[in-house]
Design a protein around this motif. Structure first.
Motif, PDB file in Angstrom:
ATOM      1  N   GLY A 138       0.816  -1.216   0.000  1.00 56.67           N
ATOM      2  CA  GLY A 138       0.000   0.000   0.000  1.00 56.67           C
ATOM      3  C   GLY A 138       0.847   1.262   0.000  1.00 56.67           C
ATOM      4  O   GLY A 138       0.516   2.247  -0.665  1.00 56.67           O
ATOM      5  N   GLY A 139       1.942   1.250   0.737  1.00 53.86           N
ATOM      6  CA  GLY A 139       2.844   2.399   0.764  1.00 53.86           C
ATOM      7  C   GLY A 139       3.495   2.643  -0.588  1.00 53.86           C
ATOM      8  O   GLY A 139       3.651   3.792  -1.021  1.00 53.86           O
ATOM      9  N   ASN A 140       3.870   1.554  -1.251  1.00 50.48           N
ATOM     10  CA  ASN A 140       4.452   1.699  -2.591  1.00 50.48           C
ATOM     11  C   ASN A 140       3.441   2.265  -3.586  1.00 50.48           C
ATOM     12  O   ASN A 140       3.790   3.086  -4.435  1.00 50.48           O
ATOM     13  CB  ASN A 140       5.006   0.358  -3.089  1.00 50.48           C
ATOM     14  N   TRP A 141       2.189   1.833  -3.480  1.00 44.09           N
ATOM     15  CA  TRP A 141       1.153   2.393  -4.359  1.00 44.09           C
ATOM     16  C   TRP A 141       0.971   3.880  -4.091  1.00 44.09           C
ATOM     17  O   TRP A 141       0.827   4.682  -5.008  1.00 44.09           O
ATOM     18  CB  TRP A 141      -0.167   1.649  -4.207  1.00 44.09           C
ATOM     19  N   ARG A 142       0.979   4.258  -2.816  1.00 48.12           N
ATOM     20  CA  ARG A 142       0.871   5.688  -2.475  1.00 48.12           C
ATOM     21  C   ARG A 142       2.044   6.469  -3.058  1.00 48.12           C
ATOM     22  O   ARG A 142       1.863   7.528  -3.651  1.00 48.12           O
ATOM     23  CB  ARG A 142       0.847   5.887  -0.967  1.00 48.12           C
ATOM     24  N   ALA A 143       3.247   5.948  -2.856  1.00 47.32           N
ATOM     25  CA  ALA A 143       4.444   6.626  -3.366  1.00 47.32           C
ATOM     26  C   ALA A 143       4.386   6.741  -4.891  1.00 47.32           C
ATOM     27  O   ALA A 143       4.716   7.792  -5.455  1.00 47.32           O
ATOM     28  CB  ALA A 143       5.705   5.888  -2.916  1.00 47.32           C
ATOM     29  N   ALA A 144       3.961   5.674  -5.551  1.00 51.14           N
ATOM     30  CA  ALA A 144       3.853   5.706  -7.016  1.00 51.14           C
ATOM     31  C   ALA A 144       2.859   6.779  -7.465  1.00 51.14           C
ATOM     32  O   ALA A 144       3.123   7.516  -8.421  1.00 51.14           O
ATOM     33  CB  ALA A 144       3.435   4.336  -7.546  1.00 51.14           C
ATOM     34  N   GLY A 145       1.747   6.889  -6.765  1.00 52.11           N
ATOM     35  CA  GLY A 145       0.760   7.912  -7.102  1.00 52.11           C
ATOM     36  C   GLY A 145       1.311   9.317  -6.904  1.00 52.11           C
ATOM     37  O   GLY A 145       1.045  10.231  -7.706  1.00 52.11           O
ATOM     38  N   ILE A 146       2.078   9.508  -5.840  1.00 52.44           N
ATOM     39  CA  ILE A 146       2.694  10.806  -5.553  1.00 52.44           C
ATOM     40  C   ILE A 146       3.700  11.165  -6.643  1.00 52.44           C
ATOM     41  O   ILE A 146       3.723  12.289  -7.154  1.00 52.44           O
ATOM     42  CB  ILE A 146       3.353  10.794  -4.157  1.00 52.44           C
ATOM     43  N   VAL A 147       4.538  10.205  -7.012  1.00 53.92           N
ATOM     44  CA  VAL A 147       5.532  10.431  -8.067  1.00 53.92           C
ATOM     45  C   VAL A 147       4.822  10.729  -9.389  1.00 53.92           C
ATOM     46  O   VAL A 147       5.180  11.674 -10.104  1.00 53.92           O
ATOM     47  CB  VAL A 147       6.484   9.225  -8.196  1.00 53.92           C
ATOM     48  N   TYR A 148       3.817   9.951  -9.708  1.00 57.14           N
ATOM     49  CA  TYR A 148       3.077  10.147 -10.959  1.00 57.14           C
ATOM     50  C   TYR A 148       2.447  11.538 -11.004  1.00 57.14           C
ATOM     51  O   TYR A 148       2.529  12.240 -12.021  1.00 57.14           O
ATOM     52  CB  TYR A 148       2.016   9.064 -11.118  1.00 57.14           C
ATOM     53  N   SER A 149       1.876  11.971  -9.895  1.00 62.31           N
ATOM     54  CA  SER A 149       1.290  13.321  -9.841  1.00 62.31           C
ATOM     55  C   SER A 149       2.337  14.393 -10.102  1.00 62.31           C
ATOM     56  O   SER A 149       2.082  15.362 -10.827  1.00 62.31           O
ATOM     57  CB  SER A 149       0.621  13.566  -8.487  1.00 62.31           C
ATOM     58  N   ARG A 150       3.518  14.240  -9.504  1.00 70.89           N
ATOM     59  CA  ARG A 150       4.563  15.236  -9.733  1.00 70.89           C
ATOM     60  C   ARG A 150       5.021  15.205 -11.186  1.00 70.89           C
ATOM     61  O   ARG A 150       5.261  16.241 -11.796  1.00 70.89           O
ATOM     62  CB  ARG A 150       5.753  15.000  -8.797  1.00 70.89           C
ATOM     63  N   LEU A 151       5.158  14.001 -11.753  1.00 70.34           N
ATOM     64  CA  LEU A 151       5.558  13.905 -13.151  1.00 70.34           C
ATOM     65  C   LEU A 151       4.526  14.576 -14.049  1.00 70.34           C
ATOM     66  O   LEU A 151       4.892  15.245 -15.035  1.00 70.34           O
ATOM     67  CB  LEU A 151       5.782  12.451 -13.551  1.00 70.34           C
ATOM     68  N   LYS A 152       3.261  14.438 -13.724  1.00 69.17           N
ATOM     69  CA  LYS A 152       2.211  15.136 -14.482  1.00 69.17           C
ATOM     70  C   LYS A 152       2.361  16.646 -14.360  1.00 69.17           C
ATOM     71  O   LYS A 152       2.241  17.376 -15.345  1.00 69.17           O
ATOM     72  CB  LYS A 152       0.820  14.690 -14.027  1.00 69.17           C
ATOM     73  N   GLN A 153       2.638  17.134 -13.144  1.00 69.47           N
ATOM     74  CA  GLN A 153       2.846  18.569 -12.941  1.00 69.47           C
ATOM     75  C   GLN A 153       4.009  19.086 -13.786  1.00 69.47           C
ATOM     76  O   GLN A 153       3.984  20.228 -14.244  1.00 69.47           O
ATOM     77  CB  GLN A 153       3.125  18.869 -11.464  1.00 69.47           C
ATOM     78  N   LEU A 154       5.024  18.258 -13.962  1.00 70.64           N
ATOM     79  CA  LEU A 154       6.201  18.645 -14.725  1.00 70.64           C
ATOM     80  C   LEU A 154       6.006  18.449 -16.241  1.00 70.64           C
ATOM     81  O   LEU A 154       6.904  18.769 -17.025  1.00 70.64           O
ATOM     82  CB  LEU A 154       7.425  17.840 -14.277  1.00 70.64           C
ATOM     83  N   GLY A 155       4.847  17.923 -16.614  1.00 71.58           N
ATOM     84  CA  GLY A 155       4.584  17.674 -18.029  1.00 71.58           C
ATOM     85  C   GLY A 155       5.282  16.434 -18.561  1.00 71.58           C
ATOM     86  O   GLY A 155       5.427  16.271 -19.769  1.00 71.58           O
ATOM     87  N   LEU A 156       5.695  15.554 -17.662  1.00 68.82           N
ATOM     88  CA  LEU A 156       6.418  14.349 -18.047  1.00 68.82           C
ATOM     89  C   LEU A 156       5.522  13.117 -18.088  1.00 68.82           C
ATOM     90  O   LEU A 156       5.986  12.036 -18.419  1.00 68.82           O
ATOM     91  CB  LEU A 156       7.592  14.116 -17.109  1.00 68.82           C
ATOM     92  N   ALA A 157       4.284  13.272 -17.704  1.00 66.80           N
ATOM     93  CA  ALA A 157       3.337  12.155 -17.706  1.00 66.80           C
ATOM     94  C   ALA A 157       1.985  12.697 -18.114  1.00 66.80           C
ATOM     95  O   ALA A 157       1.691  13.883 -17.963  1.00 66.80           O
ATOM     96  CB  ALA A 157       3.258  11.514 -16.320  1.00 66.80           C
ATOM     97  N   SER A 158       1.171  11.803 -18.634  1.00 65.60           N
ATOM     98  CA  SER A 158      -0.180  12.226 -19.035  1.00 65.60           C
ATOM     99  C   SER A 158      -1.223  11.377 -18.355  1.00 65.60           C
ATOM    100  O   SER A 158      -0.955  10.423 -17.711  1.00 65.60           O
ATOM    101  CB  SER A 158      -0.321  12.133 -20.544  1.00 65.60           C
TER     102      SER A 158
END
Length: 158
Positions: A138-158
């Motif tokens: 569960g912690g890894n899923w949370r961390a992955a979601g946090i990283v993904y959100s930041r990557l989206k903010q940076l325009g690196l993920a959609s």
């Protein structure tokens, strides 16, 4: 990250930043997006961790496609609020935030804010850890979601 983009994992629990650097040096994958999360297991030598992260970033070469994640503190003596190890972790994260700006993620602070309502030690909450520091499923899923959100903010993920 976009659909079909390859992800390579170079870090594993119980490894130090120099181990992750060595794995990255050996990896043929140097393009694409790099999330560098290293140093939790050798946090007590922040200069070494910083040098290893810098070397990883230099090998990657594209700072626009880089996200550096900060150190996290587990439930160990010395790493709780007000203790010397805690101060090293907080100071390291603040320095990296200054150096990398939006391309730095204080994963520790975000995880704690999301999960812990009362946390006097200011450590990663027990419910997202499998041991004293390493994240559970569960912690890894949370961390992955946090990283993904930041990557989206940076325009690196959609």
């Amino acid at each position: 990250m976009h659909v079909g983009e390859k992800v390579t994992r170079l870090g594993f629990g119980w490894k130090t930043s120099d181990h992750i650097l060595a794995r990255y040096r050996e990896s043929p994958e140097k393009d694409g997006i790099l999330v560098a999360w290293a140093g939790n297991n050798n946090f007590d030598d922040p200069e070494r961790v910083e040098a290893d992260v810098d070397a990883i970033a230099a090998l990657h070469g594209d700072s626009t496609k880089l996200l550096v994640s900060g150190l996290a503190n587990g439930d160990y003596p010395g790493r709780r609020f007000g203790e010397s190890g805690y101060k090293k972790i907080i100071d390291y994260n603040a320095k990296q935030a200054d150096r990398f700006g939006d391309h730095f993620l204080d994963i520790r602070a975000v995880l704690i804010a999301q999960v812990a309502s009362r946390n006097p030690g200011d450590i990663l909450p027990e419910k997202i850890r499998k041991d004293k520091i390493h994240l559970n499923y569960g912690g890894n899923w949370r961390a992955a979601g946090i990283v993904y959100s930041r990557l989206k903010q940076l325009g690196l993920a959609s």
